[in-house]
Design a protein around this motif. Structure first.
Motif, PDB file in Angstrom:
ATOM      1  N   ASN A 154     -15.844  -2.825   0.880  1.00 28.55           N
ATOM      2  CA  ASN A 154     -15.559  -4.327   1.120  1.00 28.55           C
ATOM      3  C   ASN A 154     -16.056  -5.060  -0.090  1.00 28.55           C
ATOM      4  O   ASN A 154     -16.779  -5.944   0.407  1.00 28.55           O
ATOM      5  CB  ASN A 154     -15.957  -4.710   2.518  1.00 28.55           C
ATOM      6  CG  ASN A 154     -15.087  -5.888   3.101  1.00 28.55           C
ATOM      7  OD1 ASN A 154     -14.053  -6.385   2.418  1.00 28.55           O
ATOM      8  ND2 ASN A 154     -15.861  -6.909   3.837  1.00 28.55           N
ATOM      9  N   ALA A 176      -0.691  -6.611   0.154  1.00 28.71           N
ATOM     10  CA  ALA A 176      -1.610  -7.574  -0.473  1.00 28.71           C
ATOM     11  C   ALA A 176      -0.823  -8.748  -1.422  1.00 28.71           C
ATOM     12  O   ALA A 176       0.270  -8.102  -1.937  1.00 28.71           O
ATOM     13  CB  ALA A 176      -2.681  -6.811  -1.507  1.00 28.71           C
ATOM     14  N   ARG A 214      -7.225   3.339  -1.515  1.00 30.12           N
ATOM     15  CA  ARG A 214      -8.577   2.857  -1.163  1.00 30.12           C
ATOM     16  C   ARG A 214      -9.090   1.707  -2.061  1.00 30.12           C
ATOM     17  O   ARG A 214     -10.185   1.120  -1.692  1.00 30.12           O
ATOM     18  CB  ARG A 214      -9.432   4.286  -1.465  1.00 30.12           C
ATOM     19  CG  ARG A 214      -9.228   5.201  -0.322  1.00 30.12           C
ATOM     20  CD  ARG A 214      -9.911   6.475  -0.590  1.00 30.12           C
ATOM     21  NE  ARG A 214      -9.560   7.626   0.239  1.00 30.12           N
ATOM     22  CZ  ARG A 214     -10.201   8.747   0.356  1.00 30.12           C
ATOM     23  NH1 ARG A 214     -11.298   9.004  -0.626  1.00 30.12           N
ATOM     24  NH2 ARG A 214      -9.960   9.496   1.206  1.00 30.12           N
ATOM     25  N   GLU A 215      -8.387   1.453  -3.089  1.00 32.65           N
ATOM     26  CA  GLU A 215      -8.963   0.451  -4.077  1.00 32.65           C
ATOM     27  C   GLU A 215      -7.525  -0.601  -4.636  1.00 32.65           C
ATOM     28  O   GLU A 215      -6.662  -0.200  -4.503  1.00 32.65           O
ATOM     29  CB  GLU A 215      -9.423   0.990  -5.110  1.00 32.65           C
ATOM     30  CG  GLU A 215     -10.668   1.919  -5.223  1.00 32.65           C
ATOM     31  CD  GLU A 215     -11.278   2.630  -6.230  1.00 32.65           C
ATOM     32  OE1 GLU A 215     -12.281   2.327  -6.514  1.00 32.65           O
ATOM     33  OE2 GLU A 215     -10.452   3.289  -7.040  1.00 32.65           O
ATOM     34  N   ILE A 261      -4.653  -9.725   2.581  1.00 33.64           N
ATOM     35  CA  ILE A 261      -3.967  -8.550   3.124  1.00 33.64           C
ATOM     36  C   ILE A 261      -3.602  -8.717   4.403  1.00 33.64           C
ATOM     37  O   ILE A 261      -4.122  -9.046   5.127  1.00 33.64           O
ATOM     38  CB  ILE A 261      -4.962  -7.180   3.106  1.00 33.64           C
ATOM     39  CG1 ILE A 261      -5.297  -6.872   1.513  1.00 33.64           C
ATOM     40  CG2 ILE A 261      -4.327  -6.163   3.560  1.00 33.64           C
ATOM     41  CD1 ILE A 261      -6.061  -5.793   1.343  1.00 33.64           C
ATOM     42  N   SER A 279       0.924  -1.273   0.130  1.00 29.70           N
ATOM     43  CA  SER A 279       0.074  -0.033   0.138  1.00 29.70           C
ATOM     44  C   SER A 279       0.767   1.240   0.059  1.00 29.70           C
ATOM     45  O   SER A 279       1.934   1.242   0.490  1.00 29.70           O
ATOM     46  CB  SER A 279      -0.945  -0.061   1.221  1.00 29.70           C
ATOM     47  OG  SER A 279      -0.240   0.001   2.438  1.00 29.70           O
ATOM     48  N   LEU A 322      -9.730 -10.983   0.610  1.00 25.78           N
ATOM     49  CA  LEU A 322     -10.649 -10.472  -0.356  1.00 25.78           C
ATOM     50  C   LEU A 322     -11.127 -11.256  -1.624  1.00 25.78           C
ATOM     51  O   LEU A 322     -10.381 -11.501  -2.515  1.00 25.78           O
ATOM     52  CB  LEU A 322     -10.161  -9.081  -0.954  1.00 25.78           C
ATOM     53  CG  LEU A 322      -9.476  -8.093   0.238  1.00 25.78           C
ATOM     54  CD1 LEU A 322      -8.764  -6.967  -0.754  1.00 25.78           C
ATOM     55  CD2 LEU A 322     -10.577  -7.783   1.204  1.00 25.78           C
ATOM     56  N   TYR A 364     -11.514  -3.656  -6.649  1.00 30.54           N
ATOM     57  CA  TYR A 364     -12.051  -3.873  -5.014  1.00 30.54           C
ATOM     58  C   TYR A 364     -12.080  -2.641  -4.354  1.00 30.54           C
ATOM     59  O   TYR A 364     -11.140  -1.968  -4.424  1.00 30.54           O
ATOM     60  CB  TYR A 364     -11.174  -5.050  -4.495  1.00 30.54           C
ATOM     61  CG  TYR A 364     -12.123  -5.713  -3.453  1.00 30.54           C
ATOM     62  CD1 TYR A 364     -12.838  -6.773  -3.316  1.00 30.54           C
ATOM     63  CD2 TYR A 364     -12.242  -4.774  -2.122  1.00 30.54           C
ATOM     64  CE1 TYR A 364     -13.397  -7.326  -2.363  1.00 30.54           C
ATOM     65  CE2 TYR A 364     -12.621  -5.580  -0.978  1.00 30.54           C
ATOM     66  CZ  TYR A 364     -13.371  -6.590  -1.219  1.00 30.54           C
ATOM     67  OH  TYR A 364     -14.074  -7.227  -0.348  1.00 30.54           O
ATOM     68  N   ASP A 365     -13.009  -2.149  -3.749  1.00 31.66           N
ATOM     69  CA  ASP A 365     -13.188  -0.768  -2.907  1.00 31.66           C
ATOM     70  C   ASP A 365     -13.109  -1.362  -1.633  1.00 31.66           C
ATOM     71  O   ASP A 365     -13.808  -2.033  -0.971  1.00 31.66           O
ATOM     72  CB  ASP A 365     -14.379  -0.172  -2.993  1.00 31.66           C
ATOM     73  CG  ASP A 365     -14.592   0.997  -2.319  1.00 31.66           C
ATOM     74  OD1 ASP A 365     -14.232   1.156  -0.905  1.00 31.66           O
ATOM     75  OD2 ASP A 365     -14.967   2.211  -2.648  1.00 31.66           O
ATOM     76  N   LEU A 366     -11.814  -0.969  -0.898  1.00 34.00           N
ATOM     77  CA  LEU A 366     -11.560  -1.574   0.267  1.00 34.00           C
ATOM     78  C   LEU A 366     -12.447  -1.017   1.528  1.00 34.00           C
ATOM     79  O   LEU A 366     -12.830  -1.452   2.569  1.00 34.00           O
ATOM     80  CB  LEU A 366     -10.098  -1.284   0.804  1.00 34.00           C
ATOM     81  CG  LEU A 366      -9.030  -1.857  -0.248  1.00 34.00           C
ATOM     82  CD1 LEU A 366      -7.455  -1.213   0.255  1.00 34.00           C
ATOM     83  CD2 LEU A 366      -8.915  -3.296   0.093  1.00 34.00           C
TER      84      LEU A 366
END
Length: 335
Positions: A167, A94, A148-149, A104, A87, A125, A162-164
């Motif tokens: 979720n 990840a 964020r993604e 993650i 990140s 995820l 994927y939008d963290l």
């Protein structure tokens, strides 16, 4: 001191440093009993992350004589660690394998050892669609610049976002007609993505467009599967590594709206266990849109990566790549 202010400016330093390449090394950091399929540095160069086929990921601290910062035992691994991504804040790692799940891990907590769901949480995820029971493998993962993604490319011929925070998978794009081996964000905005596939094409996607499921353009020029893409970060240029044994430099301002068929293959081969056919080295794409082509390295047996050299030290003048002949190749973009 070209600036004339009695000191070296950052531009002066970059100008001087880009004239020189490392000459010290290589040296051994660690010995494992299985192959390392993937490795990368953190953006500040302080951490080196390596993923091994035996289900291990090790993070080394470059500032502390390569001591192990984190030793991770992977969860739900299929075959090998296929990709890793740190990140932007270097807080989370990840990792993916040949399954539809990305895990993650918090890499900045106090625990050095990290065993899946026992000493550290490995959040999974799931990138599968709710109505889809088929399984697929993930080959490429990238964090957005704001963290964020996560974007992935997979064997299901698609790109998923994927939008963290939410979720869940918020976008699913049927991007190519073969495995999507590479996906990356173009710049800091995270609005534009580049993808590369075994269908030999590189595509550009703009998430601001009304029709997000359609690429804004296609770049043809490779004659085989694209293994990796690295963006220059300026929203214009990127490079791609390919099983046709070349790296190509692209400018998305030269993209086309239609797919142009590549030259039909006059050979059959499998890059995982065969050598590249000698007769194929002289083939050229009739509609090549690339700015430059770099040859010399060997792309065999795995999805070999390539990168621009760092901006702060070399002004991104160079391209470097791994090679199946156990060498690292460095190409000068300027010459």
């Amino acid at each position: 001191n070209r600036s004339g202010f009695g000191r070296f400016s950052s531009a002066d330093c970059s100008y001087a440093l880009r004239k020189h390449l490392p000459v010290r090394g290589p040296w051994c950091v660690d010995n494992m009993d299985c192959a390392a399929y993937i490795s990368q540095f953190s953006s500040d160069g302080s951490l080196l992350i390596a993923g091994f086929r035996g289900g291990r990921i090790r993070i080394y601290n470059a500032d502390k004589k390569w001591k192990i910062h984190k030793d991770i035992t992977c969860k739900s691994l299929r075959w090998t660690v296929s990709d890793i991504a740190l990140s932007p804040d270097q807080q989370y790692l990840a990792y993916s394998s040949l399954s539809p799940t990305v895990h993650i891990v918090n890499v900045q907590n106090a625990l050095k050892q990290s065993h899946a769901n026992s000493t550290d949480i490995h959040e999974g995820l799931n990138f599968s669609a709710a109505d889809d029971e088929s399984s697929f493998g993930i080959f490429s993962i990238k964090f957005s610049k704001d963290g964020r993604e996560i974007a992935v490319g997979n064997s299901n011929e698609s790109i998923c976002i994927y939008d963290l925070g939410a979720n869940k998978v918020t976008e699913r794009i049927q991007a190519h007609v073969a495995d999507v081996n590479a996906v990356t964000f173009a710049d800091e905005s995270s609005d534009v993505l580049y993808s590369g596939s075994d269908d030999s094409l590189c595509k550009v996607w703009d998430r601001r467009c009304h029709k997000r499921t359609k690429p804004v353009g296609v770049l043809a020029g490779h004659l085989d599967g694209v293994t990796f893409i690295d963006s220059r970060g300026d929203g214009h240029y990127f490079i791609s590594n390919c099983k046709d044994q070349t790296i190509k430099l692209w400018d998305i301002r030269k993209l086309s709206s239609a797919t142009k068929d590549c030259t039909p293959k006059a050979y059959e081969w499998d890059y995982r266990w065969m050598t590249y056919p000698s007769e194929a080295r002289f083939l050229k794409h009739p509609y090549d849109q690339s700015l430059a082509t770099f040859r010399g390295h060997s792309v065999l047996r795995t999805l070999i990566r390539c990168h621009f050299s760092p901006m702060h030290s070399t002004g991104q003048r160079y391209i470097y790549t791994g090679s199946s002949d156990q060498c690292v190749y460095i190409y000068d973009v300027v010459r």
